[in-house]
Each structure stands twice: as structure tokens, then as C-alpha cells.
Scaffold this motif. Structure first.
Motif: not given
Ligand code: A3P
Length: 288
Positions: A3, A5, A135, A139, A143
Motif C-alpha cells: 500500500r 501509506e 479501496h 493502493k 486496506e
């Protein structure tokens, strides 16, 4: 796949940091709109891409050349994304600008102009489901975990871009503050595309001939848009939007929430909806 972040927090609302910076968010909130601008505002997953396509086709009198050769983010950039200034410096007039910002962040800048504002909203159950599946593939979003957990966040308004309830209440209450304001629902566009298009053309003061109407309706239909790489996000690299996890043009329906919500979850949303939307005066369509 990992991901991305980064998260950017701006006025207590979180945004995907991959596309938003403090600079880009400040740029958006202090933006000087031109009276000729057309601004599409939505909460995510409410029909943004569909409206971008419709506006693009209306401005081009139903000619699909631009919408089949230029990605939607270059035709109608998101004001709050870092790349917006670059796109707008070469944009033709009228500029089409998109935003997911809530009203408290964008209204002060908009109020000062006569820009034409289009607000599209959709029933929150379909939005929550669409956002949940998005979602999984996007990415740059966290998550989502189980739908039940995601729904909690959606109802609390702690998902990226904040609360659906505040967004819809805020923008639909801004009618008096914005000189040229048009709102329409995803469900109206779905149930009656022709009259939705006619209403849009009247608002934009861009009447179309019958064959231009027919071409516009054809090219902004779900089936057509699903195959159009300029709007289905397949041009975005896999590490940003992972198409092995789903499709951006997923179902394109009213009432698909029934395939994901349990009765208990539906009741939970109904309770929050009743508390937060009872004075909105808005009508929602939950199934087709
Ligand atoms: P689903 O996930 O329910 O299929 P946004 O552009 O705001 O992110 O919204 C995406 C949602 O709008 C997705 O919903 C997508 O399939 C739907 N959509 C996009 N174009 C559409 C069209 N022409 N007709 C119906 N739905 C459309």
C-alpha cells in the motif's frame, strides 16, 4: 502488493497523501475561480467520472474525439491533486474542474465567483459498497479489511475525504450561497439519462441537437465507459490502481448494496442516516 501509506491531514480530514500535499490542498482552498469555470463536486464513488464524461461530451457537442483520446484527469482535473496547476495552465475555456472537497473547505473560494457548480450525490449504501471495493484496488487508500469494519469508518466519517453525511448536507445546503448551482443524483442519471442530460445542458446553457444528444448518451453509457481506457483507470499503473483486484467501472447500478450489506448493517446505516439526514429535505432512491 504494498500500500502507498502516505496520508495528508488537512482541517481534520484525511486525504491520500500520494496525490495531496499541504501545498495542493491550500492551492485548492484558496483557488481563484473564473466565472466561466465548470466545477464538478462529489463525494467519492458518487458518479464523478460519469459526470466528467457527460460534461466533456456536452462541451464537445457529442463528439467523442476528446473523451476517447485524453484521460479524464487531464480534461477535468481534481483541484486538490498536486498536478492540477500544471493541467490548468494549458486548459481551454471553459475549464472543467473536479473536486471531492467538503463544502467547508471549498465554499469560501467558490462563493466569490459565478462558476457553474455541479454537485452529484448518490445513496450512501451504494457509495459505501462502491468505496469499499475501490479501496481493495486503489493502493493509495488504506486496506479496507472486512466490510463491517469499513462501514464503521464510513459511518463515523473517518474514511479519506471525511463524512458522506457532512459532504452531502453541506453542499446541498449551499444552494443559496452559490450563484450557479446544480445538483443531481446518480440515481436520476441512471433512471432517466435523457432528461438528466437535458437538465444539464440547460444549466450549462449548451443546448444540443438530437444527434448530439444521442451521441452523448451513447458515449457516457456504462457499457461504453467501461471499455474506454480514458475513463476506466486502466491507464493508471498497477501499483497505484490494481486492476487484478477489481474494476473501476464495477457494476454501475442502483441497489447493488444489497449484495454486500447484511440486514444488521443496513439497519445501522439507516439509524445514522435518519439522525443526520432527517432535515436535509433530500429524496434518495435505494433500489431500481
Ligand atoms: P460501482 O462501484 O457501484 O459500480 P466515481 O466516478 O465517483 O468514483 O464513481 C464510480 C461509480 O460510478 C462506480 O460505481 C462506477 O461503476 C459508476 N459509474 C461510472 N460511470 C457510470 C455510468 N456511465 N453509468 C452508471 N454508473 C457509472
Amino acid at each position: 502488493m504494498a500500500r502507498l501509506e502516505d496520508v495528508e491531514t488537512f482541517h481534520n480530514i484525511s486525504f491520500p497523501g500520494h496525490m495531496h500535499t499541504q501545498k495542493s490542498l491550500s492551492y485548492a482552498t484558496s483557488f481563484q475561480f473564473q466565472d466561466s469555470d465548470i466545477v464538478i463536486i462529489t463525494y467519492p464513488k458518487s458518479g464523478t467520472t460519469w459526470m466528467q464524461e457527460m460534461v466533456s461530451l456536452v462541451l464537445n457537442r457529442g463528439d467523442p474525439t476528446l473523451s476517447t483520446t485524453t484521460p479524464n484527469w487531464a480534461r477535468a482535473p481534481w483541484l486538490e491533486h498536486y498536478y492540477c496547476p500544471q493541467v490548468l495552465c494549458t486548459a481551454r475555456c471553459p475549464r472543467v474542474i473536479t473536486s471531492h472537497l467538503p463544502h467547508q473547505l471549498l465554499l469560501p473560494a467558490l462563493k466569490a465567483s459565478k462558476a457553474k457548480v455541479i454537485y452529484v450525490f448518490r445513496n450512501p449504501k451504494d457509495v459505501a459498497v462502491s468505496y469499499y471495493y475501490f479501496h481493495k484496488m486503489a493502493k493509495f487508500l488504506p486496506e479496507p479489511g472486512l466490510f463491517d469494519d469499513f462501514l464503521d469508518k464510513f459511518l463515523e466519517g473517518t474514511v479519506h475525504y471525511g463524512s458522506w453525511f457532512d459532504h452531502v448536507n453541506g453542499w446541498t445546503n449551499s444552494v443559496e450561497d452559490i450563484e450557479n448551482f446544480f445538483h443531481i443524483t446518480y440515481e436520476e442519471m441512471w433512471q432517466d439519462p435523457r432528461s438528466s442530460l437535458q437538465r444539464l445542458c440547460a444549466f450549462l446553457q449548451r443546448p444540443l441537437q438530437e444527434e448530439e444528444v444521442a451521441s452523448t448518451l451513447k458515449h457516457c453509457s456504462f457499457g461504453f465507459m467501461k471499455e474506454n481506457a480514458m475513463v476506466n483507470y486502466t491507464l493508471v499503473p498497477q501499483d497505484i490502481v490494481d486492476h487484478s483486484q477489481g474494476k473501476f467501472m464495477r457494476k454501475g447500478k442502483i441497489g447493488d448494496w444489497k449484495n454486500t450489506f447484511s440486514d444488521v448493517q443496513s439497519h445501522r446505516l439507516d439509524t445514522v442516516f435518519k439522525a443526520q439526514m432527517q432535515n436535509s429535505g433530500l429524496t434518495f432512491i435505494w433500489e431500481s
